[in-house]
Design an enzyme around this catalytic site. Structure first.
Site, PDB file in Angstrom:
ATOM      1  CE1 TYR A 123       0.367  43.980   9.476  1.00 19.65           C
ATOM      2  CE2 TYR A 123       2.136  43.315  10.959  1.00 19.65           C
ATOM      3  CZ  TYR A 123       1.709  43.742   9.724  1.00 19.65           C
ATOM      4  OH  TYR A 123       2.638  43.935   8.733  1.00 19.65           O
TER       5      TYR A 123
ATOM      6  CE  LYS B 170     -10.049  48.749  -2.300  1.00 19.01           C
ATOM      7  NZ  LYS B 170      -9.633  49.216  -3.640  1.00 19.01           N
TER       8      LYS B 170
ATOM      9  CG  ASP C 148      -6.901  50.941  -5.113  1.00 19.45           C
ATOM     10  OD1 ASP C 148      -7.123  51.941  -4.399  1.00 19.45           O
ATOM     11  OD2 ASP C 148      -7.782  50.418  -5.822  1.00 19.45           O
TER      12      ASP C 148
ATOM     13  CG  ASP D 153       4.203  45.643   6.489  1.00 19.60           C
ATOM     14  OD1 ASP D 153       5.355  45.934   6.842  1.00 19.60           O
ATOM     15  OD2 ASP D 153       3.901  44.551   5.957  1.00 19.60           O
TER      16      ASP D 153
ATOM     17  CG  ASP E 191       8.820  47.006   2.757  1.00 17.31           C
ATOM     18  OD1 ASP E 191       9.068  47.562   3.854  1.00 17.31           O
ATOM     19  OD2 ASP E 191       9.130  45.831   2.499  1.00 17.31           O
TER      20      ASP E 191
END
Ligand code: IPM
Ligand code: MG
Length: 356
Positions: free
Chosen positions: A142, A189, A221, A245, A249
């Protein structure tokens, strides 16, 4: 208690839901004998329209001077399909996070029992799920260098984390795990990404200071899959900005609807409390937006920024009472909800106020 609260409604339904959140704060002040003084400021698209900047200096000044911020949402569809726009509402949000040092974003995912059927996930998978996300909020892809090269034909975004940045969010997450079921899942990751390898190294080191907390590491994942398969296996989850983020959601479905989820962004100074849903221009101005996430954000504000536990719990049980009475906004209604129990933004807000 006397406190200054800055209301920053932002864009779209941010205006409508924050107005209700503020009313609930007012009610709490009245009931418990506190004095909350309010000011208001612009951010996002409305700020661009009024001043040219998505985070005007005046807003930032007011933010830094306030004791807590109740925030709505930023965004406007006109920018979403215009990748070349130089000024965007979201820049205001990101700059606020950086300027206020809001490095920890807490997103509690807890299902109100009454909403078991509002989710697209089976009730027997969901019942009892209770997860607290710690999303790192001021680093990662970001905020790294970004740009174009090769005459604009190649784009890049650099993801960066320092040891210090990972340590401070890790400590916050470990501390929280200690007060809960003492389980921490760190998501990365590390099989591919270097920042994730540093992330994992730091978490492993900090874990030595918390021998009472059981730590596991998961790849992002696999986590995306496990959240839907078995959400109850998680207690506290700590992860980087971009992964957080996306996963939060996804996890909103564990709480029935995005319209229910509140968040707290905390760090060095003033804390910011906001729904995780966005500006939702498709329903803006129709009076149907769900204000419960803003109300629950106000509850987080009372608890985290002001230490008013009883007041915060009063708000949460008022929301619970409204759901128990069968009232719903459109987004959380089911085919079984009687027509006269599907309420608009203000009407459901009134039901909450009554119960506070
Ligand atoms: C969120 C939002 C923001 C983010 C957007 C609006 C920039 O999706 O708070 O989750 O990506 O952080
Ligand atoms: Mg998001």
């Amino acid at each position: 208690m006397k406190k200054n609260i800055l209301i920053v409604p932002g864009d779209g339904i941010g205006q409508e839901v924050t107005a209700v959140g503020k009313k609930v704060l007012d009610k709490v002040a009245e009931k418990f004998g506190h004095e909350f003084l309010y000011d208001e400021a612009l951010i996002g698209h409305v700020a661009i329209e009024a001043t040219g900047s998505p985070l005007p200096d005046e807003t930032l000044k007011k933010m830094k001077a306030s004791d807590a911020i109740l925030f709505g949402a930023v965004g406007h569809p006109k920018y979403d399909n215009d990748p070349t726009a130089k000024v965007r509402p979201e820049q205001g949000l990101l700059k606020m996070r950086k300027e206020l040092g809001l490095y920890a974003n807490l997103r509690p995912i807890k299902l109100f029992d009454e909403l078991l059927d509002a989710s697209s996930i089976k009730p027997e998978i969901l019942r009892g799920a209770d997860i607290l996300f710690f999303r790192e909020l001021t680093g990662d892809i970001y905020f790294g260098e970004k740009g174009r090269k090769n005459d604009g034909n190649t784009a890049y975004d650099i993801a960066e984390y320092s040891r210090f940045e990972v340590e401070r969010i890790a400590r916050k997450a470990f501390d929280a795990a200690r007060t809960r079921r003492k389980k921490l899942c760190s998501v990365d990751k590390a099989n591919v990404i270097e920042t994730s390898r540093l992330w994992r190294e730091v978490i492993q080191k900090i874990a030595l200071e918390y021998p009472d907390v059981e730590v596991e590491h998961q790849f992002v994942d696999a986590t995306a899959m496990l959240l839907i398969k078995d959400p109850r296996r998680f207690d506290v989850i700590v992860t980087a900005n971009l992964f957080g983020d996306i996963l939060t959601d996804e996890a909103s479905q564990i709480a029935g609807s995005m319209g229910m989820l509140a968040s707290a962004s905390i760090g060095d100074g003033t804390g910011v409390y906001e729904p995780i849903h966005g500006s939702a221009h498709d329903i803006t101005g129709k009076g149907v937006a769900n204000p419960l996430a803003s109300i629950l954000s106000a509850a987080l504000l009372l608890d985290i920024s002001f230490g008013l536990k009883k007041e915060s719990e009063t708000v949460i049980s008022a929301v619970d009472g409204v759901l128990k009475a069968g009232f719903r906004t459109r987004d959380i209604a089911s085919p079984q909800t009687p027509h006269d129990h599907v309420l608009g933004t203000d009407a459901i807000g009134q039901e909450v106020l009554k119960r506070v």
